[in-house]
Design a protein around this motif. Structure first.
Motif, PDB file in Angstrom:
ATOM      1  N   VAL A 267       0.772  -1.146  -0.032  1.00 56.98           N
ATOM      2  CA  VAL A 267      -0.219   0.017   0.135  1.00 56.98           C
ATOM      3  C   VAL A 267       0.724   1.145   0.088  1.00 56.98           C
ATOM      4  O   VAL A 267       0.553   2.299  -0.999  1.00 56.98           O
ATOM      5  CB  VAL A 267      -1.024  -0.010   1.073  1.00 56.98           C
ATOM      6  N   PHE A 268       2.018   1.149   1.026  1.00 59.62           N
ATOM      7  CA  PHE A 268       2.861   2.426   1.067  1.00 59.62           C
ATOM      8  C   PHE A 268       4.183   2.087   0.375  1.00 59.62           C
ATOM      9  O   PHE A 268       4.617   1.175   0.445  1.00 59.62           O
ATOM     10  CB  PHE A 268       2.801   2.862   2.633  1.00 59.62           C
ATOM     11  N   SER A 269       4.725   3.458  -0.373  1.00 59.54           N
ATOM     12  CA  SER A 269       5.898   3.347  -0.767  1.00 59.54           C
ATOM     13  C   SER A 269       7.053   3.279   0.427  1.00 59.54           C
ATOM     14  O   SER A 269       6.475   3.614   1.345  1.00 59.54           O
ATOM     15  CB  SER A 269       6.113   4.531  -1.576  1.00 59.54           C
ATOM     16  N   THR A 270       8.347   3.019  -0.033  1.00 57.73           N
ATOM     17  CA  THR A 270       9.323   2.929   0.925  1.00 57.73           C
ATOM     18  C   THR A 270       9.561   4.450   1.718  1.00 57.73           C
ATOM     19  O   THR A 270       9.761   4.493   2.823  1.00 57.73           O
ATOM     20  CB  THR A 270      10.628   2.684   0.487  1.00 57.73           C
ATOM     21  N   LEU A 382      14.926   8.070  -1.611  1.00 53.34           N
ATOM     22  CA  LEU A 382      14.381   6.819  -1.519  1.00 53.34           C
ATOM     23  C   LEU A 382      13.194   6.556  -2.614  1.00 53.34           C
ATOM     24  O   LEU A 382      12.903   7.323  -2.997  1.00 53.34           O
ATOM     25  CB  LEU A 382      13.416   6.515  -0.140  1.00 53.34           C
ATOM     26  N   PRO A 383      12.864   5.214  -3.064  1.00 52.35           N
ATOM     27  CA  PRO A 383      12.004   4.944  -3.867  1.00 52.35           C
ATOM     28  C   PRO A 383      10.456   5.505  -3.648  1.00 52.35           C
ATOM     29  O   PRO A 383       9.932   5.368  -2.455  1.00 52.35           O
ATOM     30  CB  PRO A 383      11.808   3.421  -3.760  1.00 52.35           C
ATOM     31  N   LYS A 384       9.915   6.222  -4.400  1.00 50.13           N
ATOM     32  CA  LYS A 384       8.538   6.791  -4.162  1.00 50.13           C
ATOM     33  C   LYS A 384       7.478   5.877  -4.441  1.00 50.13           C
ATOM     34  O   LYS A 384       6.672   6.085  -3.786  1.00 50.13           O
ATOM     35  CB  LYS A 384       8.340   8.058  -5.123  1.00 50.13           C
ATOM     36  N   ASP A 386       6.503   1.382  -4.731  1.00 47.11           N
ATOM     37  CA  ASP A 386       7.101   0.099  -4.379  1.00 47.11           C
ATOM     38  C   ASP A 386       7.527  -0.755  -5.549  1.00 47.11           C
ATOM     39  O   ASP A 386       6.614  -0.783  -6.434  1.00 47.11           O
ATOM     40  CB  ASP A 386       5.918  -0.782  -3.585  1.00 47.11           C
ATOM     41  N   HIS A 387       8.496  -1.254  -5.725  1.00 49.47           N
ATOM     42  CA  HIS A 387       9.221  -2.000  -6.777  1.00 49.47           C
ATOM     43  C   HIS A 387       8.368  -3.235  -7.507  1.00 49.47           C
ATOM     44  O   HIS A 387       7.810  -3.263  -8.456  1.00 49.47           O
ATOM     45  CB  HIS A 387      10.542  -2.247  -6.619  1.00 49.47           C
ATOM     46  N   ARG A 388       7.954  -3.863  -6.433  1.00 49.90           N
ATOM     47  CA  ARG A 388       7.183  -5.043  -6.699  1.00 49.90           C
ATOM     48  C   ARG A 388       5.601  -4.798  -7.267  1.00 49.90           C
ATOM     49  O   ARG A 388       5.138  -5.162  -8.230  1.00 49.90           O
ATOM     50  CB  ARG A 388       7.172  -5.895  -5.747  1.00 49.90           C
ATOM     51  N   ARG A 389       4.979  -3.554  -6.629  1.00 50.88           N
ATOM     52  CA  ARG A 389       3.695  -3.323  -6.870  1.00 50.88           C
ATOM     53  C   ARG A 389       3.773  -2.649  -8.347  1.00 50.88           C
ATOM     54  O   ARG A 389       2.936  -2.765  -9.067  1.00 50.88           O
ATOM     55  CB  ARG A 389       3.432  -2.197  -5.963  1.00 50.88           C
ATOM     56  N   ASP A 390       4.919  -1.548  -8.702  1.00 53.18           N
ATOM     57  CA  ASP A 390       5.073  -1.388 -10.125  1.00 53.18           C
ATOM     58  C   ASP A 390       5.063  -2.475 -11.105  1.00 53.18           C
ATOM     59  O   ASP A 390       4.703  -2.422 -12.152  1.00 53.18           O
ATOM     60  CB  ASP A 390       6.487  -0.370 -10.184  1.00 53.18           C
ATOM     61  N   GLN A 391       5.834  -3.528 -10.699  1.00 49.98           N
ATOM     62  CA  GLN A 391       6.095  -4.760 -11.676  1.00 49.98           C
ATOM     63  C   GLN A 391       4.619  -5.349 -11.864  1.00 49.98           C
ATOM     64  O   GLN A 391       4.376  -5.670 -13.323  1.00 49.98           O
ATOM     65  CB  GLN A 391       7.194  -5.578 -11.178  1.00 49.98           C
ATOM     66  N   ALA A 392       3.850  -5.650 -10.820  1.00 44.68           N
ATOM     67  CA  ALA A 392       2.485  -6.121 -10.947  1.00 44.68           C
ATOM     68  C   ALA A 392       1.704  -5.326 -12.025  1.00 44.68           C
ATOM     69  O   ALA A 392       0.905  -5.786 -12.574  1.00 44.68           O
ATOM     70  CB  ALA A 392       1.965  -6.236  -9.459  1.00 44.68           C
ATOM     71  N   THR A 393       1.726  -3.901 -11.617  1.00 44.50           N
ATOM     72  CA  THR A 393       0.998  -2.926 -12.252  1.00 44.50           C
ATOM     73  C   THR A 393       1.200  -2.895 -13.962  1.00 44.50           C
ATOM     74  O   THR A 393       0.403  -3.020 -14.836  1.00 44.50           O
ATOM     75  CB  THR A 393       0.844  -1.701 -11.874  1.00 44.50           C
TER      76      THR A 393
END
Length: 395
Positions: A267-270, A382-384, A386-393
């Motif tokens: 839900v939340f970014s780093t 810091l990443p704005k 989430d890396h894995r969420r971006d991949q899924a999207t």
């Protein structure tokens, strides 16, 4: 294929790694009184167990990547256990400081290698979940061990409490039995290995995570584990057992948060997690320093624990995400080395603060470190998202 170590073993390594300061913290006033040392000596006592880890954490990481996890982890556990036993029999404050220094050589590789073992054997969202569970186990240990320490110190004295460090020797035998002894194939030259780590360390996000690790541990080992026990004794008249209970109370917040890290990271970014944690730390330390009632201090301590449970596993997971199998130990060691530097500097700064502004003022001053954390979280790249969420999207 290397066999996957049991999660219970990894959690046990993590718990052993946090014994270094969680056992001694509630006993600090008793130790200082026994050796007739002023309150400012608390900073030296806590810092002595961390200073060696500033360099040794990096050495341990490089060695683990070159020679395998088993030999390095087993050696760390053995050194930690033997030195801890010497601390229990310390005839003088100086001897105790020396034994604590040796303990730092062993403990330098414990918590980070436990996380490295997770990174070796799990990936993606599953790794994030297990890192969170490992952090929850860690924070549960932060609750239970001070309570045990305070109770044992009250009933049998601080020497018996420090005698519990011998459990690390038993863990060394278990580690040698459980872990696969094969070494990495063709690890290459140390120069190339360090060059690869240096390249990753120049990433702005990694630099921000390392900086935040340093500041977090300045707070934990300076304001909280060094100042707070003395504040409880002076302002609220708490004995060792009560101090242990209060020092362990953060686990109420941090365990709940850490167990739900996987869901929160979806839900939340780093960056958002980092901002929430920094704000939580700031509110907690201002409240701790100004609290006039135990229940107010208790609420602040739970808030502090929630911030800890947010930040530490999230930053560890970020370090795992940017590393590969060949440099995972070294990258994690870089983060731990920064944390060790914070563990060392934090108690020394706390000692200075205690000398000039008392326990309440020193706790409030901790909010200035939290403000620095907030600045890094906001502007440290810091990443704005989430890396894995971006991949899924994108999929």
């Amino acid at each position: 294929m290397l066999r996957r170590p049991p999660l219970l073993f990894i959690f046990a390594v993590t718990l052993t790694g946090i014994l270094n300061n969680t056992l001694i913290s509630p006993a600090i006033p008793d130790i200082l009184e026994d050796f007739d040392i002023e309150a400012s000596g608390a900073g030296i006592l806590v810092a002595a167990g961390s200073v060696a880890g500033i360099v040794m954490a990096l050495v341990v990481g490089v060695l683990a990547d070159r020679y395998g996890r088993r030999i390095v982890l087993t050696s760390c556990l053995a050194v930690f256990g033997v030195a801890g036993t010497l601390a229990a029999f310390a005839p003088s404050f100086g001897f105790l400081i020396g034994a604590r220094f040796l303990m730092g050589f062993g403990s330098a590789g414990l918590v980070n290698l436990a996380v490295v073992l997770i990174g070796d054997n799990w990936t993606g969202a599953e790794r994030t979940e297990i890192v969170g569970r490992n952090a929850a186990v860690l924070t549960a240990g932060l609750a239970v061990f001070p309570l045990i320490s305070g109770s044992v110190t009250k009933l049998a004295g601080w020497r018996v409490t420090l005698g519990l460090y011998t459990i690390a020797v038993v863990m060394a035998v278990v580690a040698w039995t459980i872990l696969d002894g094969r070494r990495p194939e063709a690890p290459g030259r140390v120069r190339d290995q360090l060059r690869a780590v240096s390249r990753i360390a120049r990433d702005p996000g990694v630099r921000a995570a390392v900086t935040m690790g340093f500041l977090i541990f300045v707070l934990i080992f300076g304001a909280f584990l060094t100042v707070f026990p003395l504040h409880l004794a002076e302002e609220f008249g708490m004995d060792a057992a009560a101090r242990g209970l209060m020092i362990g109370l953060p686990a109420v917040g941090s365990t709940v948060v850490a167990f739900n890290l996987g869901r929160m990271r979806r839900v939340f970014s780093t960056r958002t997690v980092a901002v929430m944690g920094a704000v939580g730390f700031g509110v907690a330390f201002v409240t701790l320093g100004l609290a006039t009632a135990v229940f107010m201090a208790g609420i602040a301590v739970i808030t502090y624990g929630a911030a800890e449970g947010l930040l530490i596993p999230a930053l560890q997971d970020l370090a795992m995400e940017v590393s590969s199998d060949s440099d995972r130990g070294s990258i994690m060691a870089l983060w731990v080395a920064s944390a060790r530097l914070g563990q060392t500097i934090g108690p020394l700064l706390a000692g200075l603060a205690l000398a000039f502004m008392g326990t309440g003022g020193a706790l409030v001053a901790g909010s200035s470190i939290a403000a620095l954390l907030l600045l890094v979280a906001l502007f440290g790249r810091l990443p704005k998202s989430d890396h894995r969420r971006d991949q899924a999207t994108s999929g």
